[in-house]
Design a protein around this motif. Structure first.
Motif, PDB file in Angstrom:
ATOM      1  N   ARG A 161       0.817  -1.211   0.000  1.00 54.57           N
ATOM      2  CA  ARG A 161       0.000   0.000   0.000  1.00 54.57           C
ATOM      3  C   ARG A 161       0.854   1.265   0.000  1.00 54.57           C
ATOM      4  O   ARG A 161       0.347   2.363  -0.267  1.00 54.57           O
ATOM      5  N   ALA A 162       2.129   1.131   0.331  1.00 54.59           N
ATOM      6  CA  ALA A 162       3.007   2.298   0.409  1.00 54.59           C
ATOM      7  C   ALA A 162       3.012   3.094  -0.890  1.00 54.59           C
ATOM      8  O   ALA A 162       3.175   4.326  -0.888  1.00 54.59           O
ATOM      9  N   GLU A 163       2.840   2.398  -2.005  1.00 50.10           N
ATOM     10  CA  GLU A 163       2.843   3.065  -3.309  1.00 50.10           C
ATOM     11  C   GLU A 163       1.689   4.048  -3.445  1.00 50.10           C
ATOM     12  O   GLU A 163       1.735   4.966  -4.273  1.00 50.10           O
ATOM     13  N   GLN A 164       0.647   3.881  -2.631  1.00 52.12           N
ATOM     14  CA  GLN A 164      -0.515   4.765  -2.705  1.00 52.12           C
ATOM     15  C   GLN A 164      -0.369   6.006  -1.818  1.00 52.12           C
ATOM     16  O   GLN A 164      -1.241   6.877  -1.826  1.00 52.12           O
ATOM     17  N   CYS A 165       0.725   6.063  -1.053  1.00 49.47           N
ATOM     18  CA  CYS A 165       0.882   7.151  -0.080  1.00 49.47           C
ATOM     19  C   CYS A 165       1.359   8.430  -0.771  1.00 49.47           C
ATOM     20  O   CYS A 165       2.348   8.429  -1.505  1.00 49.47           O
ATOM     21  N   ASP A 166       0.683   9.517  -0.486  1.00 48.80           N
ATOM     22  CA  ASP A 166       1.091  10.822  -1.006  1.00 48.80           C
ATOM     23  C   ASP A 166       2.368  11.266  -0.301  1.00 48.80           C
ATOM     24  O   ASP A 166       2.457  11.236   0.933  1.00 48.80           O
ATOM     25  N   SER A 167       3.361  11.690  -1.076  1.00 47.41           N
ATOM     26  CA  SER A 167       4.660  12.044  -0.500  1.00 47.41           C
ATOM     27  C   SER A 167       4.560  13.235   0.443  1.00 47.41           C
ATOM     28  O   SER A 167       5.271  13.305   1.456  1.00 47.41           O
ATOM     29  N   ASP A 168       3.689  14.198   0.142  1.00 47.56           N
ATOM     30  CA  ASP A 168       3.525  15.354   1.035  1.00 47.56           C
ATOM     31  C   ASP A 168       2.916  14.937   2.371  1.00 47.56           C
ATOM     32  O   ASP A 168       3.309  15.438   3.431  1.00 47.56           O
ATOM     33  N   LEU A 169       1.946  14.017   2.313  1.00 50.88           N
ATOM     34  CA  LEU A 169       1.334  13.512   3.547  1.00 50.88           C
ATOM     35  C   LEU A 169       2.383  12.843   4.426  1.00 50.88           C
ATOM     36  O   LEU A 169       2.420  13.054   5.652  1.00 50.88           O
ATOM     37  N   PHE A 170       3.253  12.052   3.817  1.00 54.59           N
ATOM     38  CA  PHE A 170       4.314  11.356   4.557  1.00 54.59           C
ATOM     39  C   PHE A 170       5.280  12.357   5.184  1.00 54.59           C
ATOM     40  O   PHE A 170       5.612  12.267   6.375  1.00 54.59           O
ATOM     41  N   SER A 171       5.718  13.341   4.404  1.00 55.36           N
ATOM     42  CA  SER A 171       6.656  14.351   4.909  1.00 55.36           C
ATOM     43  C   SER A 171       6.047  15.143   6.059  1.00 55.36           C
ATOM     44  O   SER A 171       6.712  15.423   7.065  1.00 55.36           O
ATOM     45  N   GLN A 172       4.778  15.503   5.907  1.00 52.70           N
ATOM     46  CA  GLN A 172       4.111  16.276   6.955  1.00 52.70           C
ATOM     47  C   GLN A 172       3.941  15.461   8.236  1.00 52.70           C
ATOM     48  O   GLN A 172       4.103  15.989   9.341  1.00 52.70           O
ATOM     49  N   ALA A 173       3.624  14.174   8.071  1.00 51.24           N
ATOM     50  CA  ALA A 173       3.444  13.306   9.241  1.00 51.24           C
ATOM     51  C   ALA A 173       4.744  13.205  10.033  1.00 51.24           C
ATOM     52  O   ALA A 173       4.739  13.270  11.274  1.00 51.24           O
ATOM     53  N   ILE A 174       5.868  13.059   9.327  1.00 50.83           N
ATOM     54  CA  ILE A 174       7.175  12.979   9.996  1.00 50.83           C
ATOM     55  C   ILE A 174       7.491  14.292  10.698  1.00 50.83           C
ATOM     56  O   ILE A 174       7.941  14.308  11.854  1.00 50.83           O
ATOM     57  N   ALA A 175       7.257  15.395  10.016  1.00 41.77           N
ATOM     58  CA  ALA A 175       7.600  16.712  10.559  1.00 41.77           C
ATOM     59  C   ALA A 175       6.802  17.051  11.810  1.00 41.77           C
ATOM     60  O   ALA A 175       7.268  17.818  12.664  1.00 41.77           O
ATOM     61  N   GLN A 176       5.601  16.500  11.930  1.00 42.91           N
ATOM     62  CA  GLN A 176       4.735  16.825  13.062  1.00 42.91           C
ATOM     63  C   GLN A 176       5.107  16.080  14.347  1.00 42.91           C
ATOM     64  O   GLN A 176       4.586  16.389  15.415  1.00 42.91           O
ATOM     65  N   VAL A 177       6.018  15.102  14.251  1.00 46.29           N
ATOM     66  CA  VAL A 177       6.389  14.317  15.432  1.00 46.29           C
ATOM     67  C   VAL A 177       7.400  15.100  16.271  1.00 46.29           C
ATOM     68  O   VAL A 177       8.457  15.513  15.774  1.00 46.29           O
ATOM     69  N   ALA A 178       7.084  15.289  17.539  1.00 44.65           N
ATOM     70  CA  ALA A 178       7.963  16.020  18.454  1.00 44.65           C
ATOM     71  C   ALA A 178       8.615  15.053  19.441  1.00 44.65           C
ATOM     72  O   ALA A 178       8.054  13.993  19.749  1.00 44.65           O
ATOM     73  N   PRO A 179       9.803  15.404  19.967  1.00 43.93           N
ATOM     74  CA  PRO A 179      10.486  14.518  20.913  1.00 43.93           C
ATOM     75  C   PRO A 179       9.663  14.159  22.144  1.00 43.93           C
ATOM     76  O   PRO A 179       9.810  13.068  22.691  1.00 43.93           O
ATOM     77  N   ASP A 180       8.793  15.065  22.575  1.00 42.09           N
ATOM     78  CA  ASP A 180       7.979  14.796  23.771  1.00 42.09           C
ATOM     79  C   ASP A 180       6.703  14.027  23.469  1.00 42.09           C
ATOM     80  O   ASP A 180       5.934  13.710  24.381  1.00 42.09           O
ATOM     81  N   ASP A 181       6.455  13.716  22.200  1.00 41.58           N
ATOM     82  CA  ASP A 181       5.267  12.936  21.845  1.00 41.58           C
ATOM     83  C   ASP A 181       5.403  11.494  22.338  1.00 41.58           C
ATOM     84  O   ASP A 181       6.504  10.924  22.293  1.00 41.58           O
ATOM     85  N   PRO A 182       4.302  10.877  22.786  1.00 46.74           N
ATOM     86  CA  PRO A 182       4.378   9.468  23.201  1.00 46.74           C
ATOM     87  C   PRO A 182       4.655   8.551  22.020  1.00 46.74           C
ATOM     88  O   PRO A 182       4.157   8.781  20.913  1.00 46.74           O
ATOM     89  N   ALA A 183       5.453   7.524  22.262  1.00 50.96           N
ATOM     90  CA  ALA A 183       5.807   6.559  21.212  1.00 50.96           C
ATOM     91  C   ALA A 183       5.488   5.128  21.616  1.00 50.96           C
ATOM     92  O   ALA A 183       5.431   4.257  20.754  1.00 50.96           O
ATOM     93  N   LEU A 184       5.296   4.887  22.909  1.00 55.86           N
ATOM     94  CA  LEU A 184       5.217   3.509  23.401  1.00 55.86           C
ATOM     95  C   LEU A 184       4.342   3.439  24.639  1.00 55.86           C
ATOM     96  O   LEU A 184       4.423   4.303  25.518  1.00 55.86           O
ATOM     97  N   ILE A 185       3.508   2.404  24.701  1.00 52.95           N
ATOM     98  CA  ILE A 185       2.788   2.076  25.939  1.00 52.95           C
ATOM     99  C   ILE A 185       3.270   0.710  26.393  1.00 52.95           C
ATOM    100  O   ILE A 185       3.208  -0.275  25.641  1.00 52.95           O
ATOM    101  N   VAL A 186       3.779   0.640  27.627  1.00 57.79           N
ATOM    102  CA  VAL A 186       4.224  -0.625  28.216  1.00 57.79           C
ATOM    103  C   VAL A 186       3.332  -0.924  29.412  1.00 57.79           C
ATOM    104  O   VAL A 186       3.269  -0.134  30.366  1.00 57.79           O
ATOM    105  N   TYR A 187       2.645  -2.049  29.367  1.00 53.34           N
ATOM    106  CA  TYR A 187       1.740  -2.407  30.460  1.00 53.34           C
ATOM    107  C   TYR A 187       2.509  -3.090  31.581  1.00 53.34           C
ATOM    108  O   TYR A 187       3.291  -4.007  31.343  1.00 53.34           O
ATOM    109  N   THR A 188       2.285  -2.579  32.794  1.00 56.81           N
ATOM    110  CA  THR A 188       2.926  -3.155  33.972  1.00 56.81           C
ATOM    111  C   THR A 188       2.329  -4.523  34.263  1.00 56.81           C
ATOM    112  O   THR A 188       1.265  -4.876  33.754  1.00 56.81           O
TER     113      THR A 188
END
Length: 527
Positions: A161-188
C-alpha cells in the motif's frame, strides 16, 4: 555513537541516520532473516507510508502480537515515524489478557504472527477483531498465506500500500512528530491490580538508550534480543539501545536455556542483558567451555540481584560484568554499577545514578532518610514516563507533589554513595510489629552453597499478623533440608526475620521476563 546521533531526540530518526552512515551494517537478525540498516530504514518507511494509507494518524495506537522479530521492531519504528503509539503484546498471554490490553489501549490496527510452537493465534485475533470496534484490521506477518477474512492480509500485501501514499502527507506526518510525543505504551505486570499502561515519549526512550550506550559500550555492538516485546526490557533496554547505538538486534524468539550460548557463539554477540534467573538456568543446562564466547564484551543483569556464586561463574563467561536498576515507569535504568566493579560490589549494590538522573530515598512521611536507612527510591529524570495511559488519578499518585517519580522500591545508600535494593514497598511485611524486607532474607539464603534462587513471600498469621515462607530452588546436584536452612538463617538473622517455612522446589514459576512469579507463590502459600 556519533555526535550527530547524540543530537537526535526522536527514536524514529536513528535508523535513517545509521543507514546513511553505515548502510551495510546489520540492524536486525533472526536466523536467515537479516536486515542491513539500508534495508531496515527503507522497510520502516514503507510500513509508515502503508500505515498512513490505512488511516493511522498521529496519536493513534497500533498493537503487535509477536515474539522478538525484526518485523515487530520495524512496525514499532514505523509507528513512531508518523507519531503513532505502539503497544507490544505477549504471545504467552491468554485471550482475556490480550483483550484487556486491546480494550484499554484501543489500537486501530493489530499486527500478529500467525503461529508459534504449535499455538495458532488466528482464533484469538479473529475474536479481538469481532469484539473491539476500534480494530479495523488484523495483519499477519509470518507463514499465513490464507486470508479467511477480507479485513485480514499478510504484511507483504499491507506494505504494498506504500505506493498509494502521497509524499507530502508522509513528509508532513514525519515533521509533526515532536520529541515529547508518546511513542510507546508498556503495560505493567499488574501484580497488585489490573495492569496500567506506562506512556513513554521519544525523548524518554532515546535518553535511556543513549545513557546505556555510554555505560555499556561495545564494538562491534551486537546484542542478544530474547525478551518479550511487551516488556520494557525487550522494547527499550535491548531493542532501542541497539537502534540508537547503531548496533545489531540479534533476535531469539523465545529464551532457551540450552540455545542461548550456541547463539552467542554463532552470531558473535558482544552484549547480553538477562535476568539473574535466566543466567542460572543457562549455566545449569549448558557449559560455557563448550562454546566460543570470546565475542562477549559486556554482560548485564537487572530486575533482581545475582547471588555471589553465580557472579563468579559469570565472570568466567565474560570479565566485564554490570548490574543496574530501573523500572518501566523510570523509562529504563537509573542506577548503574561502574566498569571494573568486583564480585562483592556487584552482589550487594546496583551502583550510582548516571549524570542527569537525580535520586532520593524517602520514608512513609515523605522525608529523606539518613544514610544507611531504607527509603523509597524517588527519581527526577527526563526518562520518567509521561504518566499512565488514560489514568489521571494513578498518574498523579505516581509522582510526589514536587514532581519526583515514586518507584515503590526500597533501597539503602552507603558511605560511598552506592545504592542497595532491599525490596518493594508492597513486598515489605510486618511480623510481630517489625518491618521485614524479603530481599534481605533472599540474599542471605542465596549465599548458601546449596541454594540457587530464593523467593520469600508473606502469608497471614494469627499470632504475628504475617510471617515469611521461603521457596528454594537448589543448585544442581546439591541437597539440604528445611532445618539446615533455618539453622543457617538463625546464625545471621534476627529471629523475627527467619521464615516460618522453607519449601524446597525443583522449579519455580516464572514471569515471561524471567523473574520469579511471587504472586503465584503467595497464592500457593496461602491456598
Amino acid at each position: 555513537m556519533t555526535a550527530t546521533a547524540q543530537a537526535l531526540l526522536r527514536f524514529s530518526d536513528f535508523p535513517t541516520h545509521h543507514a546513511a552512515l553505515n548502510p551495510n551494517a546489520e540492524a536486525a537478525v533472526l536466523g536467515e532473516l537479516r536486515y542491513t540498516y539500508r534495508d531496515f530504514a527503507a522497510r520502516i518507511d514503507r510500513c509508515a507510508q502503508s500505515l498512513l494509507v490505512a488511516g493511522v494518524r498521529h496519536g493513534d495506537r497500533v498493537a503487535t502480537l509477536s515474539n522478538p522479530h525484526p518485523d515487530a521492531l520495524i512496525i514499532w519504528l514505523a509507528c513512531a515515524r508518523i507519531g503513532a503509539i505502539w503497544v507490544g503484546l505477549n504471545t504467552r498471554s491468554q485471550y482475556e489478557e490480550l483483550a484487556y490490553v486491546v480494550g484499554d489501549a484501543k489500537p486501530c490496527l493489530l499486527f500478529s504472527i500467525a503461529s508459534f510452537e504449535g499455538r495458532e493465534y488466528r482464533e484469538d485475533t479473529d475474536k479481538l477483531l469481532a469484539q473491539f470496534d476500534c480494530l479495523s484490521a488484523v495483519i499477519t506477518f509470518n507463514t499465513d498465506p490464507l486470508q479467511r477474512e477480507s479485513q485480514t492480509s499478510t504484511l507483504d500485501a499491507f506494505l504494498n500500500r506504500a505506493e498509494q501514499c502521497d509524499s507530502d502527507l508522509f513528509s508532513q506526518a514525519i515533521a509533526q512528530v515532536a520529541p515529547d510525543d508518546p511513542a510507546l505504551i508498556v503495560y505493567t505486570s499488574g501484580s497488585t491490580g489490573q495492569p496500567k499502561g506506562a506512556l513513554l515519549s521519544h525523548k524518554n526512550i532515546v535518553t535511556s538508550a543513549q545513557i546505556q550506550c555510554q555505560q555499556w559500550p561495545a564494538k562491534p555492538f551486537r546484542i542478544l534480543n530474547n525478551l518479550p516485546i511487551n516488556h520494557l526490557g525487550g522494547a527499550v533496554q535491548i531493542a532501542a539501545y541497539a537502534v540508537v547505538g547503531g548496533g545489531t538486534n540479534v533476535m531469539m524468539e523465545r529464551f532457551s536455556a540450552s540455545g542461548t550460548l550456541p547463539l552467542i557463539a554463532r552470531e558473535s554477540i558482544s552484549v547480553i542483558h538477562q535476568t539473574s534467573t535466566m543466567y542460572q538456568l543457562m549455566l545449569d543446562r549448558d557449559k560455557p567451555t563448550d562454546h566460543d564466547l570470546s565475542s562477549l564484551q559486556v554482560l548485564i543483569w537487572s530486575g533482581s540481584a545475582c547471588p555471589k556464586d553465580l557472579i563468579a561463574k559469570l565472570r568466567d563467561v565474560c570479565p566485564n560484568l554490570f548490574t543496574s536498576y530501573g523500572q518501566t515507569e523510570t523509562g529504563g535504568e537509573v542506577i548503574y554499577t561502574a566498569a571494573g566493579a568486583d564480585n562483592q560490589h556487584l552482589a550487594s549494590s546496583v551502583g550510582k545514578p548516571p549524570p542527569g538522573v537525580k535520586l532520593r530515598l524517602a520514608n512513609e512521611q515523605g522525608r529523606t532518610v539518613a544514610q544507611g536507612e531504607a527509603g523509597e527510591i524517588q527519581v527526577q529524570s527526563t526518562m520518567n514516563m509521561l504518566g499512565y495511559w488514560q489514568r489521571i488519578e494513578a498518574s498523579q499518585a505516581a509522582f510526589t507533589a514536587d514532581g519526583w517519580l515514586r518507584t515503590g522500591d526500597l533501597a539503602e545508600q552507603n558511605e560511598q554513595g552506592d545504592y542497595r535494593i532491599v525490596g518493594r514497598l508492597k513486598e515489605m511485611y510486618k511480623s510481630g510489629g517489625y518491618n521485614i524486607y524479603p530481599r534481605e532474607i533472599e540474599i542471605l539464603l542465596e549465599s548458601h552453597p546449596a541454594v540457587a534462587i530464593a523467593a520469600v513471600v508473606s502469608v497471614p498469621d494469627p499470632l504475628y499478623s504475617e510471617v515469611g515462607h521461603a521457596f528454594i530452588l537448589l543448585e544442581e546436584n546439591q541437597n539440604t533440608t528445611e532445618q539446615a536452612l533455618k539453622d543457617f538463617c538463625r546464625d545471621k538473622l534476627a529471629n523475627y526475620k527467619i521464615p516460618k517455612r522453607f519449601i524446597l522446589r525443583t522449579q519455580l514459576p516464572m514471569l515471561p521476563i524471567g523473574k520469579v512469579d511471587k504472586v503465584r507463590l503467595r497464592e500457593e502459600a496461602t491456598g
